[in-house]
Write an enzyme that holds these catalytic residues in place. Structure first.
Site, PDB file in Angstrom:
ATOM      1  N   GLU A   1       0.797  -1.157   0.179  1.00 55.61           N
ATOM      2  CA  GLU A   1      -0.123   0.141  -0.028  1.00 55.61           C
ATOM      3  C   GLU A   1       0.862   1.485  -0.119  1.00 55.61           C
ATOM      4  O   GLU A   1       0.723   2.418   0.517  1.00 55.61           O
ATOM      5  CB  GLU A   1      -0.906   0.200   0.755  1.00 55.61           C
ATOM      6  CG  GLU A   1      -1.957  -1.246   1.159  1.00 55.61           C
ATOM      7  CD  GLU A   1      -3.128  -1.251   2.425  1.00 55.61           C
ATOM      8  OE1 GLU A   1      -2.820  -0.400   2.983  1.00 55.61           O
ATOM      9  OE2 GLU A   1      -3.332  -2.321   2.532  1.00 55.61           O
TER      10      GLU A   1
ATOM     11  N   GLU B   1      -5.758 -10.854  -0.755  1.00 58.07           N
ATOM     12  CA  GLU B   1      -6.605 -10.622   0.144  1.00 58.07           C
ATOM     13  C   GLU B   1      -8.170 -10.886  -0.646  1.00 58.07           C
ATOM     14  O   GLU B   1      -8.800 -10.269   0.189  1.00 58.07           O
ATOM     15  CB  GLU B   1      -6.364  -9.702   0.469  1.00 58.07           C
ATOM     16  CG  GLU B   1      -4.440  -9.658   1.289  1.00 58.07           C
ATOM     17  CD  GLU B   1      -4.308  -8.026   1.672  1.00 58.07           C
ATOM     18  OE1 GLU B   1      -5.215  -7.202   2.127  1.00 58.07           O
ATOM     19  OE2 GLU B   1      -3.450  -7.663   1.604  1.00 58.07           O
TER      20      GLU B   1
HETATM   21  C1  XIL Z   1      -5.344  -6.397   8.444  1.00 58.73           C
HETATM   22  C2  XIL Z   1      -6.132  -7.891   9.265  1.00 58.73           C
HETATM   23  O1  XIL Z   1      -7.166  -8.894   8.584  1.00 58.73           O
HETATM   24  C3  XIL Z   1      -7.068  -7.594  10.393  1.00 58.73           C
HETATM   25  O2  XIL Z   1      -6.929  -8.404  11.123  1.00 58.73           O
HETATM   26  C4  XIL Z   1      -5.368  -6.393  11.319  1.00 58.73           C
HETATM   27  O3  XIL Z   1      -6.309  -5.774  12.389  1.00 58.73           O
HETATM   28  C5  XIL Z   1      -5.762  -5.031  10.516  1.00 58.73           C
HETATM   29  O4  XIL Z   1      -4.973  -5.408   8.654  1.00 58.73           O
HETATM   30  N1  XIL Z   1      -4.599  -4.712   3.517  1.00 58.73           N
HETATM   31  C6  XIL Z   1      -3.413  -5.833   4.386  1.00 58.73           C
HETATM   32  C7  XIL Z   1      -3.846  -6.688   5.503  1.00 58.73           C
HETATM   33  O5  XIL Z   1      -2.657  -5.528   3.859  1.00 58.73           O
HETATM   34  O6  XIL Z   1      -2.535  -6.931   6.162  1.00 58.73           O
HETATM   35  C8  XIL Z   1      -4.678  -6.333   5.959  1.00 58.73           C
HETATM   36  O7  XIL Z   1      -5.183  -6.576   7.430  1.00 58.73           O
HETATM   37  C9  XIL Z   1      -6.622  -5.977   5.924  1.00 58.73           C
HETATM   38  C10 XIL Z   1      -5.922  -5.244   4.364  1.00 58.73           C
END
Ligand code: XIL
Length: 395
Positions: free
Chosen positions: A205, A310
């Site tokens: 990001e 994701e």
């Molecule tokens: C999220 C997790 O799922 C949560 O448990 C945590 O509180 C925050 O991070 N983008 C990403 C992930 O790259 O690492 C994130 O994961 C969700 C958004």
């Protein structure tokens, strides 16, 4: 919804369910791949028993019984997120989690355990223990680990956020962290010598819309910090696959172009990079199917590996649902199928895999106290029709 309209909706739903069950029984409707003599299949609508009048708290079970596991259907690795705590627990819940995990998946990503805030405990001090547990589990179960994520602006340990040394000192801390983390996790291999940790999201990001995000890393290390991180990772490991990962690459065309420009510049400047991760936190109706196809193709056209890293599908982004409806569950099913089908257009040698961001709906980071149902399994670990859509997309 008032009580009357809730009852009307419920009545409609039950009627619809009977009509469908009837159509099933006379063979007018069939599920793709469902042979009539296969007793493991059941109608897609599975109302909870003993619950005719009351509100069901969003626990309608639009489920089905799969015939094959996701990993057997896919031509590439299929991933799920894990935590060291879940893997080491033998509660009924976590045993169910692990049983589905090993059935359906052959790649794992740590949801949080391998992020900087968890591993970089103080200057030049690291705690790899959770990551090590995950890697040991993966090795034992013959699964690949995707490392996530070396740098992410939302996972900076407090002490580093408050670090009052010079920018140069800050940069050295980051360089050492990346080199130590990558070298440490390169050590564990399968019997044939393949490393268990196959890859890393080196930077996560870095863009905010089409612009570079004004993160602590950007402020302290300058705009070429992303390139530096990839170089440091490569210096200590010539094999591990290095990914740039971001969200809304499908939904925001201008952001997508910025990411593509960056990785193309890397190629022309000799900065090492192997792949791009599209997070794919999408909605049932956003982005359009066309945009998803275009985005995946555009990233594949860079020639790099493509990871849908994701994936989850929100169905209640507009807060118009109080419970998951059959209609929305089926839209979600279609969306999972479309995403998998779009990914099938990526040339085989660039298919790094698809990772799903959570198992049961209630495990999702988007759960919202029960008003979102983004994943493939319901809260009882049953297979939602979304799972069927995804499976069909993989075939
Ligand atoms: C999220 C997790 O799922 C949560 O448990 C945590 O509180 C925050 O991070 N983008 C990403 C992930 O790259 O690492 C994130 O994961 C969700 C958004």
């Amino acid at each position: 919804m008032n009580k009357l309209s809730m009852m009307q909706t419920k009545l409609l739903r039950i009627t619809f369910s009977y009509v469908l069950t009837f159509l099933f029984s006379i063979g007018l409707v069939s599920i793709v791949g469902c042979s009539s003599d296969d007793s493991s299949w059941r109608p897609i609508i599975d109302e909870p028993s003993g619950d005719d009048d009351d509100d069901d708290n969003g626990e309608l079970n639009f489920t089905y019984n799969p015939q094959s596991s996701l990993k057997d259907l896919a031509a590439y690795p299929v991933g799920m997120i894990v935590s060291a705590a879940k893997l080491s627990s033998s509660s009924d819940e976590n045993e169910s989690f692990k049983s589905i995990l090993t059935d359906d998946y052959n790649s794992i990503t740590a949801e949080n355990d391998m992020k900087m805030a968890n591993m970089f405990t103080a200057a030049d001090t690291y705690d790899w223990s959770d990551g090590d547990e995950i890697v040991a589990y993966a090795k034992e179960n013959n699964m690949r680990v995707h490392g996530h994520a070396l740098l992410w602006h939302q996972s900076i340990p407090g002490w580093l956020n408050n670090f009052d040394g010079s920018d140069e000192e800050f940069e050295t801390l980051i360089e050492n962290y990346i080199k130590e983390a990558v070298s440490h996790f390169a050590q564990e291999t399968f019997e044939d010598g393949t490393p268990v940790v196959a890859s890393w999201d080196v930077v996560n990001e870095a863009f905010d819309g089409a612009q570079m995000r004004n993160s602590l890393f950007f402020q302290r290390m300058g705009e070429d910090y992303v390139a530096k991180c990839f170089q440091w990772a490569r210096e200590v490991d010539s094999d591990v696959k290095l990914f740039y990962n971001d969200y809304n690459i499908a939904g925001e065309g201008t952001k997508r172009n910025s990411v593509i420009n960056m990785v193309n510049n890397f190629a022309s400047e000799g900065i090492p990079i192997d792949g791009v991760g599209l997070q794919m936190h999408v909605n049932h109706d956003w982005p359009t199917t066309n945009e998803i196809n275009q985005a995946i193709t555009a990233i594949a056209n860079t020639g790099l590996l493509v990871h849908l890293s994701e994936l989850d599908v929100k169905v209640n982004f507009n807060d118009d649902l109080e419970e998951l409806t059959l209609e929305r569950a089926q839209e979600q099913e279609k969306r999972y199928q479309e995403v998998a089908e779009a990914y099938a257009n990526v040339p085989e040698e660039q298919q790094f895999g698809i990772t799903i961001w959570g198992m049961r709906d209630r495990d999702s980071w988007l759960y919202e106290g029960g008003l979102e149902w983004p994943l493939l399994y319901n809260n009882n670990f049953e297979y939602k029709v979304a799972h069927r859509g995804f499976a069909e997309g993989l075939e």
